[in-house]
Design a protein around this motif. Structure first.
Motif, PDB file in Angstrom:
ATOM      1  N   GLN A  31      49.572   4.903  -2.888  1.00 52.75           N
ATOM      2  CA  GLN A  31      50.932   5.127  -3.802  1.00 52.75           C
ATOM      3  C   GLN A  31      52.011   4.053  -3.191  1.00 52.75           C
ATOM      4  O   GLN A  31      52.434   3.149  -3.807  1.00 52.75           O
ATOM      5  CB  GLN A  31      51.571   6.386  -3.490  1.00 52.75           C
ATOM      6  N   THR A  32      52.098   3.910  -1.730  1.00 54.01           N
ATOM      7  CA  THR A  32      52.899   2.999  -1.388  1.00 54.01           C
ATOM      8  C   THR A  32      52.352   1.539  -1.327  1.00 54.01           C
ATOM      9  O   THR A  32      53.307   0.711  -1.901  1.00 54.01           O
ATOM     10  CB  THR A  32      53.113   3.556   0.237  1.00 54.01           C
ATOM     11  N   THR A  33      51.089   1.388  -1.551  1.00 50.27           N
ATOM     12  CA  THR A  33      50.418  -0.033  -1.577  1.00 50.27           C
ATOM     13  C   THR A  33      50.898  -0.347  -3.063  1.00 50.27           C
ATOM     14  O   THR A  33      51.467  -1.472  -3.609  1.00 50.27           O
ATOM     15  CB  THR A  33      49.251  -0.124  -1.483  1.00 50.27           C
ATOM     16  N   VAL A  34      50.586   0.490  -4.083  1.00 44.17           N
ATOM     17  CA  VAL A  34      51.023   0.249  -5.315  1.00 44.17           C
ATOM     18  C   VAL A  34      52.420  -0.197  -5.676  1.00 44.17           C
ATOM     19  O   VAL A  34      52.930  -1.057  -6.453  1.00 44.17           O
ATOM     20  CB  VAL A  34      50.459   1.600  -6.260  1.00 44.17           C
ATOM     21  N   TYR A  35      53.261   0.565  -5.214  1.00 39.98           N
ATOM     22  CA  TYR A  35      54.738   0.359  -5.564  1.00 39.98           C
ATOM     23  C   TYR A  35      55.104  -1.025  -4.941  1.00 39.98           C
ATOM     24  O   TYR A  35      56.065  -1.684  -5.095  1.00 39.98           O
ATOM     25  CB  TYR A  35      55.667   1.523  -4.816  1.00 39.98           C
ATOM     26  N   ARG A  36      54.416  -1.468  -3.642  1.00 39.80           N
ATOM     27  CA  ARG A  36      54.793  -2.781  -3.133  1.00 39.80           C
ATOM     28  C   ARG A  36      54.381  -3.693  -3.718  1.00 39.80           C
ATOM     29  O   ARG A  36      54.931  -4.829  -3.790  1.00 39.80           O
ATOM     30  CB  ARG A  36      54.189  -2.765  -1.543  1.00 39.80           C
ATOM     31  N   LEU A  37      53.119  -3.571  -4.228  1.00 38.54           N
ATOM     32  CA  LEU A  37      52.616  -4.615  -5.215  1.00 38.54           C
ATOM     33  C   LEU A  37      53.418  -4.693  -6.672  1.00 38.54           C
ATOM     34  O   LEU A  37      53.580  -5.734  -7.000  1.00 38.54           O
ATOM     35  CB  LEU A  37      51.089  -4.240  -5.419  1.00 38.54           C
ATOM     36  N   GLU A  38      53.920  -3.700  -6.862  1.00 39.44           N
ATOM     37  CA  GLU A  38      54.646  -3.906  -8.028  1.00 39.44           C
ATOM     38  C   GLU A  38      56.089  -4.476  -7.563  1.00 39.44           C
ATOM     39  O   GLU A  38      56.636  -5.373  -8.380  1.00 39.44           O
ATOM     40  CB  GLU A  38      55.191  -2.166  -8.691  1.00 39.44           C
ATOM     41  N   SER A  39      56.541  -4.215  -6.509  1.00 39.82           N
ATOM     42  CA  SER A  39      57.967  -5.036  -6.154  1.00 39.82           C
ATOM     43  C   SER A  39      57.721  -6.534  -5.957  1.00 39.82           C
ATOM     44  O   SER A  39      58.594  -7.364  -5.920  1.00 39.82           O
ATOM     45  CB  SER A  39      58.451  -4.285  -4.809  1.00 39.82           C
ATOM     46  N   LYS A  40      56.447  -6.712  -5.543  1.00 36.27           N
ATOM     47  CA  LYS A  40      55.962  -8.115  -5.272  1.00 36.27           C
ATOM     48  C   LYS A  40      55.611  -9.007  -6.654  1.00 36.27           C
ATOM     49  O   LYS A  40      55.102  -9.862  -7.107  1.00 36.27           O
ATOM     50  CB  LYS A  40      54.819  -8.475  -4.621  1.00 36.27           C
ATOM     51  N   LYS A  41      55.696  -8.015  -8.043  1.00 33.97           N
ATOM     52  CA  LYS A  41      55.232  -8.587  -9.213  1.00 33.97           C
ATOM     53  C   LYS A  41      53.970  -8.898  -9.470  1.00 33.97           C
ATOM     54  O   LYS A  41      53.311  -9.582 -10.386  1.00 33.97           O
ATOM     55  CB  LYS A  41      56.193  -9.838  -9.482  1.00 33.97           C
TER      56      LYS A  41
END
Length: 115
Positions: A31-41
């Motif tokens: 989940q954390t990885t997914v949200y970080r990838l989202e923040s990096k577009k």
């Protein structure tokens, strides 16, 4: 990212379940990885079903690989010869790889010449 490229849009739970049961990271890690990838577009929230966010990849596998190669070359100061030498020393580069690269260079040169 591989799960999103293979399956298309999916939830964190679906991404989590693509990992082999043995050695699977914790759900919160995914989940954390997914949200970080989202923040990096690199991904975006596609839609929401109940309380689950559905994500989809924004960048293609080719784009991601291109960025990774650019970053790798950056570590070597942009010098491809150093990267090639390191690959040879580590045994990761074979004669077949070199022949394939040579053929790709020929095709690229031919394509550029015809334009």
């Amino acid at each position: 990212m591989d799960a999103l490229w293979r399956l298309g849009a999916c939830s964190v739970r679906e991404i989590h379940e693509t990992f082999p049961a043995k050695g699977r990271p914790a759900y919160t890690t995914v989940q954390t990885t997914v949200y970080r990838l989202e923040s990096k577009k690199a991904l975006r929230r596609f839609k929401r079903i109940s309380n689950a966010n559905i994500f989809e990849a924004v960048i293609s596998r080719d784009e991601a690989q291109g960025r990774l190669i650019d970053d790798l070359l950056g570590l070597f100061g942009g010098r491809t010869k150093l990267v090639m030498a390191r690959l040879v020393e580590s045994g990761k580069l074979t004669i077949e790889d070199v022949e394939e690269a040579r053929e790709a260079l020929r095709r690229k040169a031919k394509k550029e010449k015809s334009q």
